[in-house]
Design an enzyme around this catalytic site. Sequence first.
Site, PDB file in Angstrom:
ATOM      1  N   THR A 206       0.826  -1.205   0.000  1.00 34.64           N
ATOM      2  CA  THR A 206       0.000   0.000   0.000  1.00 34.64           C
ATOM      3  C   THR A 206       0.867   1.266   0.000  1.00 34.64           C
ATOM      4  OG1 THR A 206      -0.119  -0.109   2.409  1.00 34.64           O
ATOM      5  CG2 THR A 206      -1.956  -1.091   1.186  1.00 34.64           C
ATOM      6  N   GLY A 208       2.184   4.520  -1.096  1.00 34.93           N
ATOM      7  CA  GLY A 208       1.750   5.555  -2.042  1.00 34.93           C
ATOM      8  C   GLY A 208       0.265   5.602  -2.352  1.00 34.93           C
ATOM      9  N   THR A 209      -0.540   4.944  -1.544  1.00 42.57           N
ATOM     10  CA  THR A 209      -1.998   4.969  -1.816  1.00 42.57           C
ATOM     11  C   THR A 209      -2.542   6.402  -1.782  1.00 42.57           C
ATOM     12  OG1 THR A 209      -2.327   4.478   0.529  1.00 42.57           O
ATOM     13  CG2 THR A 209      -2.577   2.647  -1.008  1.00 42.57           C
ATOM     14  N   GLY A 210      -2.042   7.197  -0.834  1.00 44.78           N
ATOM     15  CA  GLY A 210      -2.549   8.559  -0.696  1.00 44.78           C
ATOM     16  C   GLY A 210      -2.160   9.446  -1.876  1.00 44.78           C
ATOM     17  N   CYS A 211      -0.896   9.341  -2.306  1.00 42.31           N
ATOM     18  CA  CYS A 211      -0.431  10.107  -3.475  1.00 42.31           C
ATOM     19  C   CYS A 211      -1.250   9.709  -4.699  1.00 42.31           C
ATOM     20  CB  CYS A 211       1.037   9.803  -3.772  1.00 42.31           C
ATOM     21  SG  CYS A 211       2.137  10.038  -2.374  1.00 42.31           S
TER      22      CYS A 211
HETATM   23  N1  LIG Z   1      -5.814  -2.018   2.428  1.00 41.42           N
HETATM   24  C1  LIG Z   1      -6.604  -1.201   1.728  1.00 41.42           C
HETATM   25  N2  LIG Z   1      -7.626  -1.682   0.975  1.00 41.42           N
HETATM   26  C2  LIG Z   1      -8.423  -0.855   0.267  1.00 41.42           C
HETATM   27  N3  LIG Z   1      -8.306   0.488   0.262  1.00 41.42           N
HETATM   28  C3  LIG Z   1      -7.326   1.029   1.001  1.00 41.42           C
HETATM   29  C4  LIG Z   1      -6.425   0.237   1.772  1.00 41.42           C
HETATM   30  N4  LIG Z   1      -5.545   1.067   2.404  1.00 41.42           N
HETATM   31  C5  LIG Z   1      -5.864   2.317   2.009  1.00 41.42           C
HETATM   32  N5  LIG Z   1      -6.947   2.314   1.191  1.00 41.42           N
HETATM   33  C6  LIG Z   1      -7.554   3.475   0.527  1.00 41.42           C
HETATM   34  O1  LIG Z   1      -6.490   4.154  -0.135  1.00 41.42           O
HETATM   35  C7  LIG Z   1      -6.720   5.560  -0.132  1.00 41.42           C
HETATM   36  C8  LIG Z   1      -5.560   6.255   0.565  1.00 41.42           C
HETATM   37  O2  LIG Z   1      -5.814   6.246   1.968  1.00 41.42           O
HETATM   38  P1  LIG Z   1      -4.719   6.165   3.112  1.00 41.42           P
HETATM   39  O3  LIG Z   1      -5.435   6.407   4.385  1.00 41.42           O
HETATM   40  O4  LIG Z   1      -3.932   4.903   2.940  1.00 41.42           O
HETATM   41  O5  LIG Z   1      -3.810   7.404   2.706  1.00 41.42           O
HETATM   42  P2  LIG Z   1      -2.365   7.798   3.209  1.00 41.42           P
HETATM   43  O6  LIG Z   1      -2.170   7.350   4.621  1.00 41.42           O
HETATM   44  O7  LIG Z   1      -2.222   9.232   2.916  1.00 41.42           O
HETATM   45  O8  LIG Z   1      -1.432   6.963   2.268  1.00 41.42           O
HETATM   46  P3  LIG Z   1       0.178   7.149   2.147  1.00 41.42           P
HETATM   47  O9  LIG Z   1       0.786   6.292   3.189  1.00 41.42           O
HETATM   48  O10 LIG Z   1       0.452   6.695   0.760  1.00 41.42           O
HETATM   49  O11 LIG Z   1       0.489   8.595   2.366  1.00 41.42           O
HETATM   50  C9  LIG Z   1      -8.066   5.739   0.559  1.00 41.42           C
HETATM   51  O12 LIG Z   1      -9.079   5.744  -0.418  1.00 41.42           O
HETATM   52  C10 LIG Z   1      -8.159   4.503   1.463  1.00 41.42           C
HETATM   53  O13 LIG Z   1      -9.491   4.209   1.813  1.00 41.42           O
HETATM   54 MG   LIG Z   2      -0.471  10.251   2.572  1.00 41.78          MG
END
Ligand SMILES: Nc1ncnc2c1ncn2[C@@H]1O[C@H](COP(=O)(O)OP(=O)(O)OP(=O)(O)O)[C@@H](O)[C@H]1O
Ligand SMILES: [Mg+2]
Length: 272
Positions: A206, A208-211
């Site tokens: 996971t 880079g999910t936020g980016c």
């Molecule tokens: N394991 C997962 N399964 C499905 N969706 C997920 C999962 N983890 C995160 N998401 C989704 O991914 C998107 C990014 O959310 P997240 O809360 O992970 O952001 P983030 O913490 O800013 O990520 P990063 O660590 O990349 O900065 C959201 O739409 C979240 O609901």
């Molecule tokens: Mg983030």
Amino acid sequence: MIANVLSIAGSDPSGGAGIQADIKAISANGAYALAALTALTAQNTQGVSGVHLVPPDFVAAQVRTVLDDIHVDAVKIGMIANAEIARAVAATLAQCKAAIVLDPVMVAKGGARLLEPDAVDSVRRHLLPRAALLTPNLPEAAHLLGKATATTRAEMEAQGKALMQLGPSAVLMKGGHLEGPGSPDCLVTAQGARWYECPRTRTPNTHGTGCTLSSAIAAHLAKGSNIGASVAAAKAYVKNAIAQADHLSVGSGHGPTHHFAALYAQSEGDRA
Ligand SMILES: Nc1ncnc2c1ncn2[C@@H]1O[C@H](COP(=O)(O)OP(=O)(O)OP(=O)(O)O)[C@@H](O)[C@H]1O
Ligand SMILES: [Mg+2]
């Protein structure tokens, strides 16, 4: 015409987050990606080992030079690093009419700080009021508000509404850090709250999910969709990128999501 999206963010040489993720996500969602760098990081799927900042004047110069020549339909802002870069970016975008998606990146998945503590106030004062959409994860939302991290849906919605008071036109509270079988996100606009549901995929990949999500939203806004439809399309895209992430073999920590899962599936089909 193909829409143009400018990402202003840091580099992740492992390719899963930062500007590299942004370029992939913007491209995969049908827009043309432009990129101005705020910082270089030395990082892999296990963590960040170094950060080298771009001088604020040169961050501004990159953005100004792009805006002087190219019509930008939407802007995504990611890693801002410090107060001077926050001020430089805000000043450079002052006349820019494009919708801004602000992802208030503070801490990398491995725990490294990507925003200096004294820069939070600058982000709050200079950038939040300019954002068409703010996309905090739950710890970032809590930090911006000076509150404890939300652990329930009711707290997520309440904190989204509280962040609206700081000036953005809309707030997407991301539920990736919530416990439980789902990963729901809550969009708060002047019209109220709307939830986007999604089952939680069990994978370590996971990074880079936020980016990826914020860039995909910016691409859909650039193409003319409204905020609600842009979030829905981007959430569906990220859900699939996470679900397909285990097909990639990149590092031994938190690997990247599969930004081009649909395109690769299509080219496999073409070859069959
Ligand atoms: N394991 C997962 N399964 C499905 N969706 C997920 C999962 N983890 C995160 N998401 C989704 O991914 C998107 C990014 O959310 P997240 O809360 O992970 O952001 P983030 O913490 O800013 O990520 P990063 O660590 O990349 O900065 C959201 O739409 C979240 O609901
Ligand atoms: Mg983030």
